[in-house]
Design a protein around this motif. Structure first.
Motif, PDB file in Angstrom:
ATOM      1  N   LYS A  34      23.701  20.296  36.532  1.00  0.00           N
ATOM      2  CA  LYS A  34      23.590  19.514  35.297  1.00  0.00           C
ATOM      3  C   LYS A  34      23.799  20.392  34.076  1.00  0.00           C
ATOM      4  CE  LYS A  34      20.519  15.879  36.973  1.00  0.00           C
ATOM      5  NZ  LYS A  34      19.166  15.305  36.882  1.00  0.00           N
ATOM      6  N   ASP A  37      27.434  21.105  33.738  1.00  0.00           N
ATOM      7  CA  ASP A  37      28.097  19.875  33.301  1.00  0.00           C
ATOM      8  C   ASP A  37      27.919  19.686  31.792  1.00  0.00           C
ATOM      9  OD1 ASP A  37      29.598  17.553  34.037  1.00  0.00           O
ATOM     10  OD2 ASP A  37      27.770  16.355  33.732  1.00  0.00           O
ATOM     11  N   ARG A  38      26.690  19.879  31.295  1.00  0.00           N
ATOM     12  CA  ARG A  38      26.437  19.775  29.848  1.00  0.00           C
ATOM     13  C   ARG A  38      27.233  20.816  29.074  1.00  0.00           C
ATOM     14  NH1 ARG A  38      21.084  18.582  31.344  1.00  0.00           N
ATOM     15  NH2 ARG A  38      20.536  20.772  31.242  1.00  0.00           N
ATOM     16  N   LYS A  41      30.899  19.767  28.897  1.00  0.00           N
ATOM     17  CA  LYS A  41      31.090  18.690  27.925  1.00  0.00           C
ATOM     18  C   LYS A  41      31.025  19.220  26.498  1.00  0.00           C
ATOM     19  CE  LYS A  41      28.904  15.195  30.829  1.00  0.00           C
ATOM     20  NZ  LYS A  41      27.700  14.380  30.984  1.00  0.00           N
ATOM     21  N   ILE A  91      38.253  14.320  30.621  1.00  0.00           N
ATOM     22  CA  ILE A  91      37.068  13.455  30.665  1.00  0.00           C
ATOM     23  C   ILE A  91      37.173  12.488  31.839  1.00  0.00           C
ATOM     24  CG2 ILE A  91      35.883  11.570  29.467  1.00  0.00           C
ATOM     25  CD1 ILE A  91      36.517  13.070  26.838  1.00  0.00           C
ATOM     26  N   ASN A  94      36.990  14.462  35.366  1.00  0.00           N
ATOM     27  CA  ASN A  94      35.653  14.937  35.721  1.00  0.00           C
ATOM     28  C   ASN A  94      34.592  13.848  35.631  1.00  0.00           C
ATOM     29  OD1 ASN A  94      36.426  17.684  36.180  1.00  0.00           O
ATOM     30  ND2 ASN A  94      36.718  17.851  33.987  1.00  0.00           N
ATOM     31  N   ASP A  95      35.010  12.660  35.259  1.00  0.00           N
ATOM     32  CA  ASP A  95      34.124  11.498  35.150  1.00  0.00           C
ATOM     33  C   ASP A  95      32.909  11.795  34.274  1.00  0.00           C
ATOM     34  OD1 ASP A  95      33.630   8.803  35.632  1.00  0.00           O
ATOM     35  OD2 ASP A  95      32.252   9.248  37.276  1.00  0.00           O
ATOM     36  N   TYR A  96      33.154  12.466  33.136  1.00  0.00           N
ATOM     37  CA  TYR A  96      32.078  12.730  32.193  1.00  0.00           C
ATOM     38  C   TYR A  96      31.565  11.412  31.637  1.00  0.00           C
ATOM     39  CZ  TYR A  96      33.401  17.662  32.178  1.00  0.00           C
ATOM     40  OH  TYR A  96      33.670  18.950  32.546  1.00  0.00           O
ATOM     41  N   TRP A  97      30.279  11.266  31.568  1.00  0.00           N
ATOM     42  CA  TRP A  97      29.570  10.104  31.036  1.00  0.00           C
ATOM     43  C   TRP A  97      29.743   8.840  31.876  1.00  0.00           C
ATOM     44  CZ3 TRP A  97      32.662  12.953  27.470  1.00  0.00           C
ATOM     45  CH2 TRP A  97      31.932  13.907  26.764  1.00  0.00           C
ATOM     46  N   LYS A 101      32.356   6.700  29.640  1.00  0.00           N
ATOM     47  CA  LYS A 101      33.444   7.553  29.168  1.00  0.00           C
ATOM     48  C   LYS A 101      34.496   6.761  28.393  1.00  0.00           C
ATOM     49  CE  LYS A 101      36.011   7.404  33.492  1.00  0.00           C
ATOM     50  NZ  LYS A 101      34.967   7.002  34.422  1.00  0.00           N
TER      51      LYS A 101
END
Length: 167
Positions: A34, A37-38, A41, A91, A94-97, A101
């Protein structure tokens, strides 16, 4: 015996301590993922904002009146659309959010409109001493570019996830 007491063999042989160590390890590794990942981003957003700011700064400090067409082509029609597409692709890939997204597409569109408004429109307003409204169609253009990049990134992410061998 494990069936009789409905416990695992690990519990019978090793006791509870090993499982708690394993759970601590899982929690620590999840927190590490995590955190990475943060960080990814944050870096992604920061780099996009730096590219955006660079485009605006170049207009005000390095582009003269005779360079306006070259600036427009280089930054508003090449650099910002390509960077919007590529960042959106990352985005999506990587399937951010997660499902949220897709809300970043209008945000990219807004940034695209603001780039034009902070450069050409602002210069026009300063030269003629009048207030011009932003070109709202620029939001749609930026959002479409972003959505296309995100959709392609999402598709690439799905395809590459399907190719990974099962363990």
């Amino acid at each position: 015996m494990s069936d009789l007491y409905r416990v695992t063999l690990d519990y019978l042989l090793k006791g509870e301590a090993q499982m708690s160590d394993y759970l601590d390890y899982l929690e620590e590794s999840t927190n590490t993922v995590k955190s990475h990942d943060r960080k990814a981003k944050t870096i992604l957003i920061s780099v996009y904002l730096a590219v955006w700011a660079f485009a605006v700064i170049v207009f005000w400090f390095f582009a003269g009146g005779s360079d306006a067409m070259g600036y427009s082509i280089m930054f508003l029609w090449v650099l910002l659309p390509i960077s919007t597409f590529l960042f959106s692709l990352l985005i999506g890939r990587n399937d951010y959010w997660g499902k949220w997204k897709w809300l970043s597409a209008p945000a990219f569109g807004l940034m695209y409109m603001l780039a034009e408004y902070a450069t050409f429109n602002a210069a026009n307003m300063a030269a003629f001493h009048k207030l011009n409204p932003p070109h709202w169609g620029m939001i749609v253009a930026g959002a479409v570019i972003s959505a296309a990049g995100m959709a392609l990134g999402w598709a690439i992410g799905r395809l590459s996830a399907g190719r990974k061998p099962d363990r």
